[in-house]
Design a protein around this motif. Structure first.
Motif, PDB file in Angstrom:
ATOM      1  N   PHE A  18      47.393  81.213  24.455  1.00 45.61           N
ATOM      2  CA  PHE A  18      46.775  79.884  24.524  1.00 45.61           C
ATOM      3  C   PHE A  18      46.247  79.655  25.941  1.00 45.61           C
ATOM      4  O   PHE A  18      46.714  80.276  26.892  1.00 45.61           O
ATOM      5  N   ILE A  37      38.421  81.832  15.774  1.00 45.39           N
ATOM      6  CA  ILE A  37      39.484  81.799  14.761  1.00 45.39           C
ATOM      7  C   ILE A  37      38.953  81.334  13.396  1.00 45.39           C
ATOM      8  O   ILE A  37      39.703  80.881  12.536  1.00 45.39           O
ATOM      9  N   ARG A  67      52.836  66.136  12.486  1.00 45.78           N
ATOM     10  CA  ARG A  67      53.166  64.750  12.125  1.00 45.78           C
ATOM     11  C   ARG A  67      52.558  63.761  13.103  1.00 45.78           C
ATOM     12  O   ARG A  67      52.066  62.712  12.727  1.00 45.78           O
ATOM     13  N   THR A  77      47.479  64.427   6.031  1.00 45.87           N
ATOM     14  CA  THR A  77      47.979  65.801   6.084  1.00 45.87           C
ATOM     15  C   THR A  77      47.029  66.777   5.384  1.00 45.87           C
ATOM     16  O   THR A  77      46.688  67.824   5.923  1.00 45.87           O
ATOM     17  N   LYS A  78      46.625  66.411   4.157  1.00 47.25           N
ATOM     18  CA  LYS A  78      45.748  67.280   3.370  1.00 47.25           C
ATOM     19  C   LYS A  78      44.482  67.626   4.141  1.00 47.25           C
ATOM     20  O   LYS A  78      44.046  68.771   4.177  1.00 47.25           O
ATOM     21  N   TYR A  81      45.014  70.017   7.102  1.00 50.23           N
ATOM     22  CA  TYR A  81      45.154  71.414   6.669  1.00 50.23           C
ATOM     23  C   TYR A  81      43.813  71.997   6.228  1.00 50.23           C
ATOM     24  O   TYR A  81      43.627  73.198   6.233  1.00 50.23           O
ATOM     25  N   LYS A  86      45.937  76.928   7.513  1.00 52.41           N
ATOM     26  CA  LYS A  86      47.009  77.883   7.817  1.00 52.41           C
ATOM     27  C   LYS A  86      47.442  77.817   9.278  1.00 52.41           C
ATOM     28  O   LYS A  86      47.289  78.771  10.043  1.00 52.41           O
ATOM     29  N   GLY A  87      47.989  76.684   9.645  1.00 58.03           N
ATOM     30  CA  GLY A  87      48.476  76.539  11.019  1.00 58.03           C
ATOM     31  C   GLY A  87      47.767  75.438  11.771  1.00 58.03           C
ATOM     32  O   GLY A  87      47.200  75.682  12.836  1.00 58.03           O
ATOM     33  N   PRO A  88      47.750  74.210  11.222  1.00 58.10           N
ATOM     34  CA  PRO A  88      46.942  73.140  11.803  1.00 58.10           C
ATOM     35  C   PRO A  88      47.288  72.768  13.252  1.00 58.10           C
ATOM     36  O   PRO A  88      46.378  72.648  14.068  1.00 58.10           O
ATOM     37  N   LYS A  90      48.859  74.476  15.608  1.00 56.54           N
ATOM     38  CA  LYS A  90      48.583  75.587  16.521  1.00 56.54           C
ATOM     39  C   LYS A  90      47.087  75.764  16.726  1.00 56.54           C
ATOM     40  O   LYS A  90      46.615  75.926  17.838  1.00 56.54           O
ATOM     41  N   LYS A  91      46.343  75.749  15.621  1.00 58.17           N
ATOM     42  CA  LYS A  91      44.904  75.973  15.719  1.00 58.17           C
ATOM     43  C   LYS A  91      44.221  74.814  16.455  1.00 58.17           C
ATOM     44  O   LYS A  91      43.325  75.041  17.256  1.00 58.17           O
ATOM     45  N   TYR A  94      44.919  75.249  20.062  1.00 59.57           N
ATOM     46  CA  TYR A  94      44.154  76.393  20.595  1.00 59.57           C
ATOM     47  C   TYR A  94      42.713  75.981  20.905  1.00 59.57           C
ATOM     48  O   TYR A  94      42.208  76.221  22.000  1.00 59.57           O
ATOM     49  N   GLY A 103      56.690  71.519  18.607  1.00 54.84           N
ATOM     50  CA  GLY A 103      57.372  70.596  17.686  1.00 54.84           C
ATOM     51  C   GLY A 103      57.794  71.260  16.376  1.00 54.84           C
ATOM     52  O   GLY A 103      57.187  72.228  15.945  1.00 54.84           O
ATOM     53  N   CYS A 104      58.864  70.715  15.766  1.00 52.46           N
ATOM     54  CA  CYS A 104      59.398  71.285  14.513  1.00 52.46           C
ATOM     55  C   CYS A 104      58.760  70.662  13.283  1.00 52.46           C
ATOM     56  O   CYS A 104      59.081  71.034  12.163  1.00 52.46           O
ATOM     57  N   ILE A 105      57.931  69.660  13.474  1.00 50.59           N
ATOM     58  CA  ILE A 105      57.441  68.968  12.275  1.00 50.59           C
ATOM     59  C   ILE A 105      55.952  68.670  12.365  1.00 50.59           C
ATOM     60  O   ILE A 105      55.426  68.395  13.373  1.00 50.59           O
TER      61      ILE A 105
END
Lengths: 105, 156
Positions: A18, A37, A67, A77-78, A81, A86-88, A90-91, A94, A103-105
């Motif tokens: 990153f 990406i 979240r 959310t929808k 994504y 596939k990895g909102p 993080k992407k 980036y 974060g965990c959520i």
């Protein structure tokens, strides 16, 4: 730490791949990172997420989790994504030139 | 870093207490956030997590749980389960984790699939109407085996 030439600038990347320095980022860099990406083109909705992520990072020092983006930026959310499949979180981080979100959520 | 993953996580949720409901949901959601397919199979008491009349009333019991540090004799007093539940919910909210129903909705919106166990449904005299709307289908154990082929399986 590695460097890459992106949009005519030398950009530094950390060990996770990153961007190491959010200040090296600009809109042209975002467009290239996104294309790399598989996100092309960046729509208005993408920019809305990117802007929120940048602001939140500058205010809190962390890239926001899924979240936080959905609740605070008002992106369902929808939709998130779909924008960054596939990895909102993080992407989005980036493309926004931020560190990897933890974060965990 | 962002390569497409061919990974599938199947989580069997078998418990209906608040403390045992969250781990499965957190992991399923984490998988989806990482681009990993996630399937949740609710069986036995885990069905409470997707039963409309129960899903928002899951509780944690201080009895028989040494980690809580409450002696059983005290934990058995009237109202203690409610107190423990309120305290745990408060901590969960502080971390900005959603309630069970909202969490399930997030998982479904992120592409996660929810299935209810047929045998448990029959045992508890439940039908499709009793279940959370996001549940895809009621399936048997053999169907679960089919859908979890090549998946990583977690039993909670």
């Amino acid at each position: 730490m590695t460097t890459k030439e992106i949009a005519g600038k030398t950009i530094h990347f950390d060990d996770s791949g990153f961007m190491a320095d959010a200040k090296e980022w600009n809109n042209e860099v975002a467009v290239e990172l996104a294309a790399e990406i598989g996100i092309n083109p960046l729509t208005e909705m993408h920019w809305q997420v990117i802007e929120f992520c940048r602001q939140d990072f500058l205010a809190n020092g962390d890239a926001p989790n899924v979240r936080r983006i959905t609740k605070q930026a008002g992106i369902p959310t929808k939709q998130l994504y779909k924008l960054f499949p596939k990895g909102p979180a993080k992407k989005a981080a980036y493309v926004s030139g931020l560190k990897k979100p933890t974060g965990c959520i | 870093m962002f390569e497409e993953k061919d990974r599938h996580l199947c989580i069997i949720c078998s418990k209906g207490t608040l403390d045992m409901a969250y781990p499965g949901l957190v992991l399923a959601n984490a998988a989806l956030m990482e681009g990993i397919d996630a399937t949740l199979f609710f069986t036995f008491w885990g069905l409470d997590m997707i039963t409309k009349s129960k899903m928002t009333h899951l509780k944690v019991s201080p009895i028989g749980n040494p980690s809580m540090g409450i002696p059983n004799a005290v934990g058995g007093l009237p109202g203690m389960t409610n107190i423990a539940t309120t305290m745990m919910k408060r901590e969960i909210h502080k971390l900005d984790f959603p309630d069970i129903d909202e969490f399930l909705e997030m998982i479904v919106d992120a592409g996660g699939k929810l299935y209810a166990c047929k045998m448990s449904m029959d045992m508890m005299h439940l039908d499709g109407e009793d279940l959370f709307d996001g549940v895809k289908a009621v399936v048997g154990a053999t169907e679960f085996m089919e859908m979890s082929e090549d998946a990583q399986i977690l039993f909670i």
